[in-house]
Scaffold this active site. Sequence first.
Site, PDB file in Angstrom:
ATOM      1  N   HIS A  20       3.013   1.341   4.092  1.00 48.89           N
ATOM      2  CA  HIS A  20       2.265   0.057   6.427  1.00 48.89           C
ATOM      3  C   HIS A  20       3.193  -0.660   7.177  1.00 48.89           C
ATOM      4  CE1 HIS A  20      -1.798   2.449   6.410  1.00 48.89           C
ATOM      5  NE2 HIS A  20      -2.066   2.229   5.336  1.00 48.89           N
TER       6      HIS A  20
ATOM      7  N   HIS B 286       1.117   1.547  -1.533  1.00 51.58           N
ATOM      8  CA  HIS B 286       0.653   2.129  -0.061  1.00 51.58           C
ATOM      9  C   HIS B 286       0.897   1.195   0.276  1.00 51.58           C
ATOM     10  CE1 HIS B 286      -2.718   4.366   1.782  1.00 51.58           C
ATOM     11  NE2 HIS B 286      -3.024   3.399   1.995  1.00 51.58           N
ATOM     12  N   GLU B 287       0.526  -0.157   0.117  1.00 53.47           N
ATOM     13  CA  GLU B 287       0.405  -1.206   1.106  1.00 53.47           C
ATOM     14  C   GLU B 287       2.114  -1.493   1.994  1.00 53.47           C
ATOM     15  OE1 GLU B 287      -3.283  -0.979   0.708  1.00 53.47           O
ATOM     16  OE2 GLU B 287      -2.453  -1.450   2.372  1.00 53.47           O
TER      17      GLU B 287
END
Length: 182
Positions: free
Chosen positions: A156, A152-153
Amino acid sequence: MKNIIREGNPILRARSSEMTFPLSNDDKQLAHDLMEFLENSQDEEIAEKYHLRAGVGLAAPQLAISKRMTAVLIPGPEGEEPSLKQVLINPTILSQSVQVAALSEGEGCLSVDRDVPGYVPRADRITLRYFDIEGVQHKIRLKNYEAIVVQHEIDHLNGILFFDHINNDKPFAIPNDAIMLE
Ligand SMILES: Cc1nc(NNC(=O)[C@H](CC2CCCC2)CN(O)CO)c(F)c(N2CCN3CCOC[C@@H]3C2)n1
Ligand code: NI
């Protein structure tokens, strides 16, 4: 408390820039700020006092800094050391399992002020290369919850948001052999 930018800000859709070593003092402060936010957000009293949404990960672009740095703070069992507490610089997924996993509750994002229902299919296991704030290279293997958070990170850092992975026609469609994580 640092200001987290929200969906609609173009920085969240940009590919962020590789960092170089040695880190500047500002970049070391950024690493600290990212981790401090997570610690504060997981402390009930501080989170309530500063109206913080809890987080287990935070990426520099969410603070409007388009650099390839993210912090993850994943608690371990009650009263034990965190299962993963690390600032990841220039993280790269070297390999990943074909096996898919997803959080059974779906995902959210501190930069997305709305619920987006649906499963977010991700690799269940990843081999991750990253650099720490001293510039030391690490290679680690992560699985299940830790692997989901780190993916998820890293998204980004590439301008990807969790709902980009949700099947719009069938948001809860998921491979039948997917591992569903509580
Ligand atoms: C799963 C979860 N997501 C929380 N929030 N969302 C986030 O972290 C976003 C990143 C996560 C969304 C899905 C995968 C990664 C932030 N993101 O946007 C950064 O890019 C939580 F807060 C949370 N936990 C469990 C552990 N608990 C310990 C005690 O304190 C409360 C805390 C709550 N688990
Ligand atoms: Ni997020």
